[in-house]
Design an enzyme around this catalytic site. Structure first.
Site, PDB file in Angstrom:
ATOM      1  N   LYS A 235       0.805  -1.039  -0.044  1.00 63.82           N
ATOM      2  CA  LYS A 235       0.081   0.100  -0.067  1.00 63.82           C
ATOM      3  C   LYS A 235       0.796   1.292  -0.144  1.00 63.82           C
ATOM      4  O   LYS A 235       1.982   1.224   0.145  1.00 63.82           O
ATOM      5  CB  LYS A 235      -1.149  -0.213   1.076  1.00 63.82           C
ATOM      6  CG  LYS A 235      -2.122  -1.123   0.701  1.00 63.82           C
ATOM      7  CD  LYS A 235      -3.342  -0.852   1.784  1.00 63.82           C
ATOM      8  CE  LYS A 235      -4.318  -1.821   1.431  1.00 63.82           C
ATOM      9  NZ  LYS A 235      -5.405  -1.945   2.359  1.00 63.82           N
ATOM     10  N   ARG A 269      -3.788 -10.296   4.783  1.00 67.90           N
ATOM     11  CA  ARG A 269      -4.124 -10.034   3.157  1.00 67.90           C
ATOM     12  C   ARG A 269      -3.068  -9.652   2.498  1.00 67.90           C
ATOM     13  O   ARG A 269      -2.396  -8.564   2.656  1.00 67.90           O
ATOM     14  CB  ARG A 269      -5.432  -9.273   3.137  1.00 67.90           C
ATOM     15  CG  ARG A 269      -6.079  -9.528   1.661  1.00 67.90           C
ATOM     16  CD  ARG A 269      -7.131  -8.294   1.631  1.00 67.90           C
ATOM     17  NE  ARG A 269      -7.811  -8.478   0.343  1.00 67.90           N
ATOM     18  CZ  ARG A 269      -7.296  -7.639  -0.447  1.00 67.90           C
ATOM     19  NH1 ARG A 269      -6.666  -6.440  -0.540  1.00 67.90           N
ATOM     20  NH2 ARG A 269      -7.985  -7.549  -1.902  1.00 67.90           N
TER      21      ARG A 269
END
Length: 290
Positions: A235, A269
């Site tokens: 991210k 995840r």
């Protein structure tokens, strides 16, 4: 679920459709592998947009020890525009059909109630919703299935606007309160505690400071009494710290998964399954020793 002192108590299992994860016996987090059947996801958009490519990637993840595969047909990166129901179904249903008997539970990454219904009927075991079932019909879609796992995520505003100057008085308190309210709503509707997991939503309406605060204090989310998912892989927070592009963020993404595991994450995840699984095996060995 509360103990006799009224303190939230973590379920010993997480029901995920046809599968049951024993959280009491597991030492390391469940590894949820990301499978984006999209042309525009922030990290791997376009890599697995054909069914053949998506199935090949899933087989690779399974061979490397993935515990759960999260299938998405719509990008939710910052600024992403929504796609139609039919377009999303055309992307995900053939992949689900090809994987429904793969021996690993499947999750559908969607906020659309009809996509949830079609995916669950096609063999998916879990619904992973960035909107925490706030879209019309979404709660009914999961109530219609007696066993599917449910991941409720926090997001400020929506994918188009969420990163336009996100603000909180107290990010930890506000995210925890939101997740508690959404989980309580499901419990009141008769959903079993053992079906629910929560996700604080790294990067979904949070600044770098907010994200770092949440990772530092990640253990606090476990006080709500549900398995907590950490979705930090590749991210922008990692890019801002390292200066690396998305495909050069493998090492810090694995490091973030380990940090989350240290702070009580029950699910991570990730894009990079083999590297994360190997790192967590070492983490497990060290934490089991003695």
């Amino acid at each position: 679920m509360m103990d006799q002192q009224g303190v939230a108590k973590m379920p010993t299992t997480w029901r995920c459709g046809r599968f049951l994860f024993d959280l009491a016996k597991r030492k390391r987090p469940i590894v949820m592998g990301i499978l984006n059947a999209t042309p525009d996801s922030f990290s791997d958009g376009g890599k697995y947009k054909t069914v053949k490519d998506a199935l090949a990637q899933a087989e690779q993840m399974i061979s490397h020890g993935v515990d759960l595969i999260d299938i998405g047909g719509e990008s939710t990166r910052p600024g992403a525009e929504p796609v139609t129901l039919q377009e999303e179904l055309d992307r995900v249903l053939p992949v689900i059909e090809g994987l429904k008997d793969c021996g690993v539970p499947l999750s559908i990454d969607t906020y659309k109630a009809e996509t949830m219904r079609y995916a669950l009927n096609a063999g998916v075991d879990c619904v992973n919703d960035i909107w925490a079932l706030r879209q019309e019909g979404a709660i009914n879609a999961v109530l219609e299935n007696a066993n599917c796992g449910i991941v409720l995520m926090h997001m400020q505003r929506d994918p188009v606007t969420m990163q336009f100057n996100p603000e909180y008085r107290d990010v930890m308190a506000e995210v925890k309160q939101f997740l508690k309210e959404r989980a309580d709503l499901l419990i009141a509707q008769g959903v079993a505690y053992e079906r629910i997991a929560i996700d604080p939503g790294f990067g979904f309406g949070k600044s770098l400071e907010h994200n770092l605060n949440m990772l530092t204090n990640f253990h606090s989310f476990g006080e709500l009494g549900y398995p907590v998912l950490a979705g930090i892989s590749r991210k922008s927070m990692i890019g801002k710290i390292t200066g690396k592009d998305t495909n050069e963020r493998v090492a810090p993404s694995v490091a973030a998964a380990i940090m989350a595991a240290d702070r009580g994450a029950k699910i991570v995840r990730v894009h990079d399954v083999p590297e994360t699984v190997d790192a967590l095996k070492l983490w497990e060995a060290v934490n089991t020793e003695g």
